[in-house]
Design a protein around this motif. Sequence first.
Motif, PDB file in Angstrom:
ATOM      1  N   ILE A 176      61.678  46.131  77.194  1.00 55.98           N
ATOM      2  CA  ILE A 176      62.668  46.350  78.251  1.00 55.98           C
ATOM      3  C   ILE A 176      62.968  45.035  78.969  1.00 55.98           C
ATOM      4  O   ILE A 176      64.118  44.714  79.255  1.00 55.98           O
ATOM      5  N   SER A 177      61.906  44.234  79.230  1.00 60.80           N
ATOM      6  CA  SER A 177      62.120  42.984  79.972  1.00 60.80           C
ATOM      7  C   SER A 177      62.997  42.034  79.164  1.00 60.80           C
ATOM      8  O   SER A 177      63.858  41.358  79.723  1.00 60.80           O
ATOM      9  N   LEU A 178      62.803  42.003  77.829  1.00 66.24           N
ATOM     10  CA  LEU A 178      63.646  41.109  77.010  1.00 66.24           C
ATOM     11  C   LEU A 178      65.085  41.605  76.988  1.00 66.24           C
ATOM     12  O   LEU A 178      66.033  40.807  77.047  1.00 66.24           O
ATOM     13  N   ILE A 179      65.268  42.927  76.923  1.00 63.58           N
ATOM     14  CA  ILE A 179      66.630  43.463  76.916  1.00 63.58           C
ATOM     15  C   ILE A 179      67.300  43.201  78.264  1.00 63.58           C
ATOM     16  O   ILE A 179      68.473  42.826  78.329  1.00 63.58           O
ATOM     17  N   TYR A 180      66.522  43.331  79.327  1.00 62.04           N
ATOM     18  CA  TYR A 180      67.064  43.032  80.661  1.00 62.04           C
ATOM     19  C   TYR A 180      67.498  41.570  80.739  1.00 62.04           C
ATOM     20  O   TYR A 180      68.571  41.259  81.251  1.00 62.04           O
ATOM     21  N   GLY A 181      66.656  40.707  80.212  1.00 60.28           N
ATOM     22  CA  GLY A 181      66.962  39.278  80.293  1.00 60.28           C
ATOM     23  C   GLY A 181      68.200  38.896  79.508  1.00 60.28           C
ATOM     24  O   GLY A 181      68.988  38.050  79.945  1.00 60.28           O
ATOM     25  N   THR A 182      68.413  39.528  78.340  1.00 55.32           N
ATOM     26  CA  THR A 182      69.557  39.129  77.519  1.00 55.32           C
ATOM     27  C   THR A 182      70.823  39.891  77.884  1.00 55.32           C
ATOM     28  O   THR A 182      71.918  39.322  77.838  1.00 55.32           O
ATOM     29  N   ALA A 183      70.669  41.167  78.266  1.00 56.81           N
ATOM     30  CA  ALA A 183      71.869  41.938  78.606  1.00 56.81           C
ATOM     31  C   ALA A 183      72.211  41.801  80.086  1.00 56.81           C
ATOM     32  O   ALA A 183      73.331  42.070  80.498  1.00 56.81           O
ATOM     33  N   GLY A 184      71.221  41.414  80.904  1.00 59.25           N
ATOM     34  CA  GLY A 184      71.480  41.207  82.324  1.00 59.25           C
ATOM     35  C   GLY A 184      71.499  42.486  83.138  1.00 59.25           C
ATOM     36  O   GLY A 184      71.873  42.488  84.301  1.00 59.25           O
ATOM     37  N   THR A 185      71.101  43.599  82.528  1.00 65.43           N
ATOM     38  CA  THR A 185      71.097  44.873  83.248  1.00 65.43           C
ATOM     39  C   THR A 185      70.130  45.835  82.578  1.00 65.43           C
ATOM     40  O   THR A 185      69.758  45.634  81.431  1.00 65.43           O
ATOM     41  N   THR A 186      69.718  46.876  83.322  1.00 67.64           N
ATOM     42  CA  THR A 186      68.887  47.905  82.697  1.00 67.64           C
ATOM     43  C   THR A 186      69.637  49.228  82.637  1.00 67.64           C
ATOM     44  O   THR A 186      69.089  50.234  82.200  1.00 67.64           O
ATOM     45  N   ASP A 187      70.886  49.226  83.102  1.00 64.06           N
ATOM     46  CA  ASP A 187      71.681  50.449  83.063  1.00 64.06           C
ATOM     47  C   ASP A 187      72.146  50.707  81.630  1.00 64.06           C
ATOM     48  O   ASP A 187      72.679  49.810  80.967  1.00 64.06           O
TER      49      ASP A 187
ATOM     50  N   MET B  38      48.844  42.013  79.457  1.00 59.55           N
ATOM     51  CA  MET B  38      50.126  42.306  78.830  1.00 59.55           C
ATOM     52  C   MET B  38      51.159  42.690  79.890  1.00 59.55           C
ATOM     53  O   MET B  38      52.304  42.243  79.867  1.00 59.55           O
ATOM     54  N   LEU B  39      50.728  43.541  80.832  1.00 57.62           N
ATOM     55  CA  LEU B  39      51.659  44.003  81.858  1.00 57.62           C
ATOM     56  C   LEU B  39      52.050  42.862  82.797  1.00 57.62           C
ATOM     57  O   LEU B  39      53.185  42.802  83.271  1.00 57.62           O
ATOM     58  N   ASN B  40      51.115  41.949  83.044  1.00 54.93           N
ATOM     59  CA  ASN B  40      51.458  40.809  83.889  1.00 54.93           C
ATOM     60  C   ASN B  40      52.469  39.902  83.217  1.00 54.93           C
ATOM     61  O   ASN B  40      53.349  39.338  83.876  1.00 54.93           O
ATOM     62  N   SER B  41      52.353  39.770  81.895  1.00 52.68           N
ATOM     63  CA  SER B  41      53.337  38.946  81.188  1.00 52.68           C
ATOM     64  C   SER B  41      54.719  39.584  81.324  1.00 52.68           C
ATOM     65  O   SER B  41      55.723  38.896  81.475  1.00 52.68           O
ATOM     66  N   VAL B  42      54.753  40.915  81.301  1.00 53.84           N
ATOM     67  CA  VAL B  42      56.023  41.620  81.502  1.00 53.84           C
ATOM     68  C   VAL B  42      56.594  41.293  82.881  1.00 53.84           C
ATOM     69  O   VAL B  42      57.780  41.022  83.034  1.00 53.84           O
ATOM     70  N   ASN B  43      55.705  41.280  83.882  1.00 56.94           N
ATOM     71  CA  ASN B  43      56.169  40.981  85.237  1.00 56.94           C
ATOM     72  C   ASN B  43      56.739  39.576  85.344  1.00 56.94           C
ATOM     73  O   ASN B  43      57.747  39.357  86.011  1.00 56.94           O
ATOM     74  N   ILE B  44      56.078  38.622  84.687  1.00 62.25           N
ATOM     75  CA  ILE B  44      56.603  37.248  84.693  1.00 62.25           C
ATOM     76  C   ILE B  44      58.011  37.236  84.116  1.00 62.25           C
ATOM     77  O   ILE B  44      58.937  36.660  84.681  1.00 62.25           O
ATOM     78  N   ASN B  45      58.164  37.917  82.977  1.00 60.88           N
ATOM     79  CA  ASN B  45      59.477  38.020  82.350  1.00 60.88           C
ATOM     80  C   ASN B  45      60.515  38.567  83.321  1.00 60.88           C
ATOM     81  O   ASN B  45      61.590  37.999  83.494  1.00 60.88           O
ATOM     82  N   PHE B  46      60.175  39.688  83.941  1.00 62.28           N
ATOM     83  CA  PHE B  46      61.137  40.350  84.824  1.00 62.28           C
ATOM     84  C   PHE B  46      61.543  39.438  85.973  1.00 62.28           C
ATOM     85  O   PHE B  46      62.723  39.296  86.279  1.00 62.28           O
ATOM     86  N   VAL B  47      60.554  38.828  86.597  1.00 61.53           N
ATOM     87  CA  VAL B  47      60.862  38.014  87.773  1.00 61.53           C
ATOM     88  C   VAL B  47      61.651  36.768  87.369  1.00 61.53           C
ATOM     89  O   VAL B  47      62.628  36.394  88.035  1.00 61.53           O
ATOM     90  N   ALA B  48      61.273  36.163  86.236  1.00 56.74           N
ATOM     91  CA  ALA B  48      61.988  34.971  85.790  1.00 56.74           C
ATOM     92  C   ALA B  48      63.437  35.311  85.450  1.00 56.74           C
ATOM     93  O   ALA B  48      64.364  34.609  85.876  1.00 56.74           O
ATOM     94  N   PHE B  49      63.631  36.402  84.714  1.00 53.72           N
ATOM     95  CA  PHE B  49      64.995  36.803  84.355  1.00 53.72           C
ATOM     96  C   PHE B  49      65.792  37.166  85.606  1.00 53.72           C
ATOM     97  O   PHE B  49      66.978  36.854  85.718  1.00 53.72           O
ATOM     98  N   SER B  50      65.109  37.824  86.537  1.00 55.49           N
ATOM     99  CA  SER B  50      65.777  38.225  87.771  1.00 55.49           C
ATOM    100  C   SER B  50      66.299  36.996  88.510  1.00 55.49           C
ATOM    101  O   SER B  50      67.435  36.974  88.988  1.00 55.49           O
ATOM    102  N   TYR B  51      65.474  35.951  88.557  1.00 59.39           N
ATOM    103  CA  TYR B  51      65.871  34.708  89.237  1.00 59.39           C
ATOM    104  C   TYR B  51      67.017  34.040  88.492  1.00 59.39           C
ATOM    105  O   TYR B  51      67.986  33.588  89.094  1.00 59.39           O
ATOM    106  N   MET B  52      66.900  34.031  87.163  1.00 58.51           N
ATOM    107  CA  MET B  52      67.930  33.392  86.345  1.00 58.51           C
ATOM    108  C   MET B  52      69.275  34.091  86.512  1.00 58.51           C
ATOM    109  O   MET B  52      70.312  33.460  86.664  1.00 58.51           O
ATOM    110  N   LEU B  53      69.242  35.439  86.494  1.00 59.33           N
ATOM    111  CA  LEU B  53      70.493  36.205  86.538  1.00 59.33           C
ATOM    112  C   LEU B  53      71.018  36.377  87.961  1.00 59.33           C
ATOM    113  O   LEU B  53      72.144  36.804  88.165  1.00 59.33           O
TER     114      LEU B  53
END
Lengths: 479, 100
Positions: A176-187, B38-53
């Motif tokens: 999910i995190s990779l899809i969020y990062g590339t698509a820019g949304t989770t909707d 594993m879950l913490n790596s997910v959190n890093i991903n989310f926060v980094a992408f959130s900042y980027m986007l």
Amino acid sequence: MFFSAADIFAVLPEMVISGMACLLLLVDLAVPQRKKGLVALLSVISVLAAAFLTFSLTGVDTKAFSGTFVLDDYSAFFKLIFYIVTVFTIFISLRYLKTEEINMGEYYVLMLFSLSGMMVMASGGDLLTIYLGLELTALPIYALVGFLQHDRKSNEAAMKYVILGAFSSAILLYGISLIYGTAGTTDLAAIAEAIRSGKAGGTLFVVGIIMLVAGFGFKIAGFPFHMWAPDAYEGAPTPITAFMSAGPKAAAFAAIMRVFLEALYPAYGSWELAIAAVAVGSMVVGNITAIMQTSLKRMLAYSSIGHAGYALLGVVAGTEEGIAGVMFYMLVYTFMNLGIFAMIIMMRRDGANGDQISHWAGFAKSNKVAALVMLVFLFSLAGIPPTAGFMAKFYVFMALIHKGMIGLAVVAALMSAVAAYFYIRVVMLMYMREPEKEFSLVRSWGIYCVLAVALAAVVVLGIYPDYFVSLANRAAFSL
Amino acid sequence: MVPISWYIAVAAVLFLIGVSGVLMRRNIIVVLMSIELMLNSVNINFVAFSYMLGDMTGQIFSIFTITVTAAEVAVALGILIALVRNRKTFNVDEIDTLKG
């Protein structure tokens, strides 16, 4: 983020269930040990109330809470399945809990919480809601699987289930995190839009999709992510085995179809092969390993892996017909699976139980009616006409053939033939062998009710499926 | 300014360490800790992408993840206590009553 009264109306059934679950936890304190049936009764009433609300909300097609919660007939159809599963499980639990001396109110409360999770999952319009629903479904079931606190098998099953469940959630979340990062949304709708506009794509996106396949593969116990299922099914209290083999599986399919056929449909080419591989693997491994089992619960676990494979074929087809096929399959599977587990529980009395296949030898000699009922369920699971199991497979296979995937349909048909072997082996054992000992069946009106309704459903859906198929066709979301 | 690819790389490495921990370590507590990695790596991903986007969804998602994980671990430890009461072992290889 704002929400209106209309949003609240959309989630009323979920609120009733989770609210009642919290309330019952308190009520349970005041109910004496001998009268825990009252908690069960209140649970059934709250499920019926939620069912009524869901019923009155059918025909409404709306999105609530900024698109994170979808209310449509598709989710209503699945919620119907969840209500049936929960009510049936409560009915078959009543006597079992007394026999096992685990007659506690929390049992029903946990089941209601799990039900609310499944409902959220079926209505998820955003990867976040789907994830939360998934966890809310799974967490109470971990506890329920280990509910026989003093039974080593139950402890062990719960431990294995919780570790692999958490592991698979982590994989799913990474996807999910990779899809969020590339698509820019989770909707879900916005992800589809991002793929169409070419914004989402590339290696990371595809890795994300594969992770999603793996994560969901764990949840439906598809090959090669099925290792937890036989252990968890065998060790869990039998009513919970019935519950988790029907409810959460249907919920996972509801979410899979939303995610793959709504959000990721424009990227069909990048997941088609992965899902097809899981489907074929599940059918082959599930059905062939089932042949070697001596425990009936374990055999049914492998059979449920096989059934997940058949149902996945509807997803692979990727058409509206396929979606309707999967929905109908889940409905039928619920009835036949709960029916057969009710039979197993009926055999459970003091020392004796129906867990082992050999315990059923000569069953038909002394219990003609019960053996006949068991025979209908086994034939239905094997997919022999005129039972519902045949119709369920038929519609999924038709969707495949209309899509031109003849090869997959042939493999599926061959595996059905393999499956017929181990189901009919039980039938043979019941009718052809001499009984080793006297059978004393549990007499419980709860089990009788479930058996009667499930039997009627399996026969009616087999002979006259049109009504329910057209219901599923109308409820299936359009691509 | 640290480029986004570094965050993704760190998260991926952390995720792989977690996966190998789950698959290779024999102590249940360590297995649970590996799942946390594993879950913490997910959190890093989310926060980094959130900042980027420049989008809040990722941060909200990671808060939910942390909450749900806490609940999950609570359940897992509860089950572990029940298990250890019945047989004194933390080793996953010795938990082998169910097989076939």
